[in-house]
Design an enzyme around this catalytic site. Structure first.
Site, PDB file in Angstrom:
ATOM      1  N   GLU A  26       0.828  -1.199   0.000  1.00 44.07           N
ATOM      2  CA  GLU A  26       0.000   0.000   0.000  1.00 44.07           C
ATOM      3  C   GLU A  26       0.873   1.263   0.000  1.00 44.07           C
ATOM      4  O   GLU A  26       1.827   1.369   0.774  1.00 44.07           O
ATOM      5  CB  GLU A  26      -0.872  -0.042   1.258  1.00 44.07           C
ATOM      6  CG  GLU A  26      -1.817   1.115   1.463  1.00 44.07           C
ATOM      7  CD  GLU A  26      -2.632   0.953   2.737  1.00 44.07           C
ATOM      8  OE1 GLU A  26      -3.616   1.687   2.899  1.00 44.07           O
ATOM      9  OE2 GLU A  26      -2.277   0.085   3.580  1.00 44.07           O
ATOM     10  N   GLY A  56     -18.162 -61.357   4.670  1.00 43.85           N
ATOM     11  CA  GLY A  56     -17.240 -62.327   4.091  1.00 43.85           C
ATOM     12  C   GLY A  56     -15.822 -61.916   4.430  1.00 43.85           C
ATOM     13  O   GLY A  56     -15.351 -60.864   3.988  1.00 43.85           O
ATOM     14  N   CYS A 111      -5.499  -3.104   2.177  1.00 37.53           N
ATOM     15  CA  CYS A 111      -5.340  -3.217   3.625  1.00 37.53           C
ATOM     16  C   CYS A 111      -6.655  -3.374   4.388  1.00 37.53           C
ATOM     17  O   CYS A 111      -7.212  -4.451   4.456  1.00 37.53           O
ATOM     18  CB  CYS A 111      -4.538  -2.022   4.149  1.00 37.53           C
ATOM     19  SG  CYS A 111      -3.804  -2.360   5.784  1.00 37.53           S
ATOM     20  N   ASP A 161      -9.555 -55.136   2.631  1.00 34.21           N
ATOM     21  CA  ASP A 161     -10.892 -54.536   2.656  1.00 34.21           C
ATOM     22  C   ASP A 161     -11.818 -55.229   3.643  1.00 34.21           C
ATOM     23  O   ASP A 161     -12.532 -54.567   4.411  1.00 34.21           O
ATOM     24  CB  ASP A 161     -11.508 -54.571   1.253  1.00 34.21           C
ATOM     25  CG  ASP A 161     -10.830 -53.609   0.298  1.00 34.21           C
ATOM     26  OD1 ASP A 161     -10.115 -52.717   0.769  1.00 34.21           O
ATOM     27  OD2 ASP A 161     -11.014 -53.745  -0.926  1.00 34.21           O
ATOM     28  N   LYS A 165      -8.985   2.808  -2.217  1.00 35.09           N
ATOM     29  CA  LYS A 165      -9.324   2.090  -0.986  1.00 35.09           C
ATOM     30  C   LYS A 165     -10.729   2.472  -0.553  1.00 35.09           C
ATOM     31  O   LYS A 165     -11.092   3.658  -0.523  1.00 35.09           O
ATOM     32  CB  LYS A 165      -8.312   2.453   0.104  1.00 35.09           C
ATOM     33  CG  LYS A 165      -8.404   1.636   1.387  1.00 35.09           C
ATOM     34  CD  LYS A 165      -7.223   1.966   2.288  1.00 35.09           C
ATOM     35  CE  LYS A 165      -7.172   1.138   3.546  1.00 35.09           C
ATOM     36  NZ  LYS A 165      -5.972   1.417   4.353  1.00 35.09           N
ATOM     37  N   ASN A 203     -30.196 -63.950   6.091  1.00 37.78           N
ATOM     38  CA  ASN A 203     -31.598 -64.317   6.307  1.00 37.78           C
ATOM     39  C   ASN A 203     -31.735 -65.275   7.490  1.00 37.78           C
ATOM     40  O   ASN A 203     -32.656 -65.145   8.312  1.00 37.78           O
ATOM     41  CB  ASN A 203     -32.164 -64.985   5.057  1.00 37.78           C
ATOM     42  CG  ASN A 203     -32.286 -64.032   3.881  1.00 37.78           C
ATOM     43  OD1 ASN A 203     -32.273 -64.452   2.732  1.00 37.78           O
ATOM     44  ND2 ASN A 203     -32.403 -62.741   4.135  1.00 37.78           N
TER      45      ASN A 203
END
Length: 643
Positions: A46, A356, A176, A362, A115, A457
């Protein structure tokens, strides 16, 4: 600039208060150096042409004229440089004095930005000298005289400057105090397309301000999904009542790309990715771009050149860095997965769940999540039915690990060999067992899924899916085999992250269990659907077939998260994996990734429910909606041009 990569710079130059000639020389010298190093946008502090701390000297005609003359000199000396220069100076217009930023390019003044928010407290008394900058509305302008040439440039606090050749390279200017207020000018600029906000600042340094400044800028760049360049005044300013530290920062979407040390001066550079920012905005339904009538837009023309990849590209974007951060992330992800499953179990009044358990990564992670979910539900872990289903490709190592894991976690272990069932199926459909084709492999996967579904099931439970995000992206799953379940706890976990989650669990468990988990981690990834080697080791290694998961996860992240073009992802991958993979290998697997990603969408269009844990996921119910018959031709063509 190609691929949206823009090298930018913030500069704190040597400065003498009220010496415009000296200051201009330092500005030109630093700008030339920054541009020579590749910067296309260079920002200075500035009022740096005069110095911020001139006080009542701002009311002196000599200083104001000196600033204008020095700006003309800067324009003349930089006319052959194809880079934007933004510099601060006082400018008098129609009876008022403004604290301005001059936007300069190739010897031309593109605009003056005053500004908007003036501090008038403590050590800052800008209202004593300066007027509040008006918003630009297309009618405010300045007539600029330069070398017998006269042209008109826009004047106003709300302006956006955009590159004709790369519209995503679009920036606005704050000065600023503008960033410290609640309603910052940058909001309107960002909504008008600015992906970069530059801030010319002269912020004094006091205890605690450094951290506050950093926090404000991170929040602003994050909320506006923009890059933010903050150029701060340094030690050359007067120390009569204040000290300035030259705290420069370059940020992108809440992350700090570069930061200068306090009480230093010089050039701070970074590479920002405006395509990435534009992609973030397109993904966000809360960031609404709006044409703002009060914002003046100026277009400039700049040739698109190659930007050096002076930017850190993480080769494992799904993995946080630092041991503490990684542990915290793993803990949270496991909790998200477990909470999602626990909620489902409570909702349906279920006290049993079937998985499983192959002894691979995984299914091990799925079991871990189930154990945590049962703890949340205050259920007996014996309600977890872990099923091992040995067949033609099962090795003793994975079989033993599956059994040991189930026992260690207190789950109910069921061993159901499926060789005879699969052989009967081969006979039913007329398939020879000696033919090890896709039918041979998928028959086993589907038989296992049937067993799990029927056991669920029997026990009044649900089947928990084990497949991960990387497998979904590549379609590495048997349709209506391991592809299907009743709740898929790993559906948004990429393979590279699965490994870290299992490793984290190993670090939190007793040594005996930790040893089992570590052996699972050391086992090659495989579906074990082909007979093992003569020595009993795994013959079918997934990454030999589909490619390295670390590459595919990298591709997946940038394809889904930012929508980058294939050639850009290839360029980034070369940089991220330099020394690990050669260019030909990366290109080979990137081509394979796109082919599989498009051709296998039909498997993702009917996925079971599963908890979302990150920003990249493939659920067809909102996170990734893609027609199963979309054509990959455009993406393939982009890669062909890399040959």
């Amino acid at each position: 600039m190609k691929d949206g990569l823009i090298q930018v710079a913030c500069v704190t130059p040597p400065l003498r208060v009220a010496d415009c000639t000296y200051n201009a020389e330092q500005i030109v010298s630093a700008f030339q150096k920054a541009a020579a190093d590749g910067a296309k946008l260079v920002v200075f502090p500035e009022l740096c042409l005069t110095g911020y701390t001139c006080g009542d000297l701002f009311l002196q005609e000599a200083l104001l004229n000196g600033a204008k003359i020095s700006l003309s000199d800067i324009l003349e000396q930089t006319k052959d440089i194809s880079a934007i220069l933004v510099v601060g100076l006082p400018y008098a217009l129609e009876g008022a004095l403004y604290n301005c930023a001059a936007v300069c390019y190739a010897g031309k003044l593109l605009g003056l930005v005053p500004k908007k928010n003036l501090p008038n407290y403590s050590e800052f008394y800008e209202m004593r000298h300066f007027a509040k900058g008006p918003d630009a509305n297309g009618t405010l302008s300045v007539t600029w005289h330069q070398n017998a040439e006269v042209y008109v440039v826009p004047f106003g606090a709300l302006q956006v400057f955009s590159c004709a050749e790369l519209p995503d390279f679009s920036f606005g200017v704050e000065i600023c105090e503008d960033v410290w207020v609640g309603d910052t000018p940058s909001v309107a600029m960002a909504k008008s397309g600015a992906t970069i906000i530059v801030n010319l600042s002269c912020s004094d340094e006091i205890i605690g301000k450094e951290n506050y400044r950093r926090t404000i800028l991170q929040a602003k760049s994050g909320s506006l999904l923009c890059a933010y360049l903050y150029a701060d005044a340094g030690v050359g300013e007067s120390t009569q009542d204040m000290v300035f530290a030259g705290h420069n920062l370059i940020l992108e979407n809440g992350s700090i790309l570069a930061e200068s040390k306090l009480f230093t001066q010089g050039i701070l550079t970074a590479v920002v990715d405006v395509q990435r920012l534009a992609g973030e905005r397109r993904r966000s339904n809360t960031f609404l771009s709006e044409p703002m009538n009060t914002v003046q837009k100026t277009t400039f023309s700049m040739a698109l050149t190659e930007t050096a990849m002076n930017r850190y590209i993480d080769s494992t974007p799904f993995i946080p860095h630092g041991s503490q951060m990684l542990s915290q992330r793993c803990e949270k992800i496991l909790m998200l997965q477990a909470t999602g499953l626990a909620t489902r179990l409570k909702h349906i009044g279920c006290k049993s769940a079937v998985v499983g358990l192959s002894g691979g990564l995984d299914s091990t992670l799925a079991l871990i999540v189930m154990v945590h979910a049962f703890q949340l539900c205050h259920l007996d872990p014996a309600g977890i039915v872990a099923v091992t289903m040995p067949c033609f490709g099962t090795t003793d190592r994975t079989y033993q690990n599956a059994c040991r894991l189930a026992e260690a976690y207190g789950a109910t272990l069921r061993e159901i060999p499926i060789q005879d069932s699969v052989r009967q199926h081969f006979a039913d459909i007329g398939h020879k067992e000696s033919v090890h084709d896709v039918t041979y492999e998928n028959s086993q996967a589907r038989e296992r899924t049937q067993v799990l579904m029927d056991l669920a099931n029997q026990t009044g439970g649900i089947v928990i899916g084990t497949g991960d995000l990387s497998e979904l992206a590549l379609g590495w799953a048997t349709y209506n085999g391991d592809h299907m379940s009743m709740y898929a706890v790993n559906a948004s976990i990429p393979k590279t992250l699965v490994r870290y989650l299992v490793s984290y669990e190993a670090s939190q468990t007793p040594q005996e269990l930790s040893n089992i988990l570590q052996d699972v981690l050391d086992t090659p990834v495989s579906p074990e659907l082909l007979p093992p080697e003569q020595d009993g080791t795994i013959a079918q290694k997934t990454e030999d077939i589909v490619g390295p998961y670390e590459l595919h996860d990298f591709f997946l992240y940038y394809v889904l998260r930012f929508g980058f073009a294939p050639h850009k992802i290839y360029r980034m991958a070369k940089h991220a994996f330099e020394g690990a993979y050669d260019d030909a290998v990366i290109l080979k697997w990137l081509r394979k990734f796109y082919w599989r990603f498009f051709s296998q969408q039909f498997k993702r269009s009917c996925l079971p429910d599963g908890p979302k844990v990150g920003s990249v996921t493939l659920s067809p119910r909102g996170d990734w909606r893609m027609p199963s018959d979309a054509c990959v031709a455009l993406w393939q063509k982009d890669l062909e041009n890399l040959d």
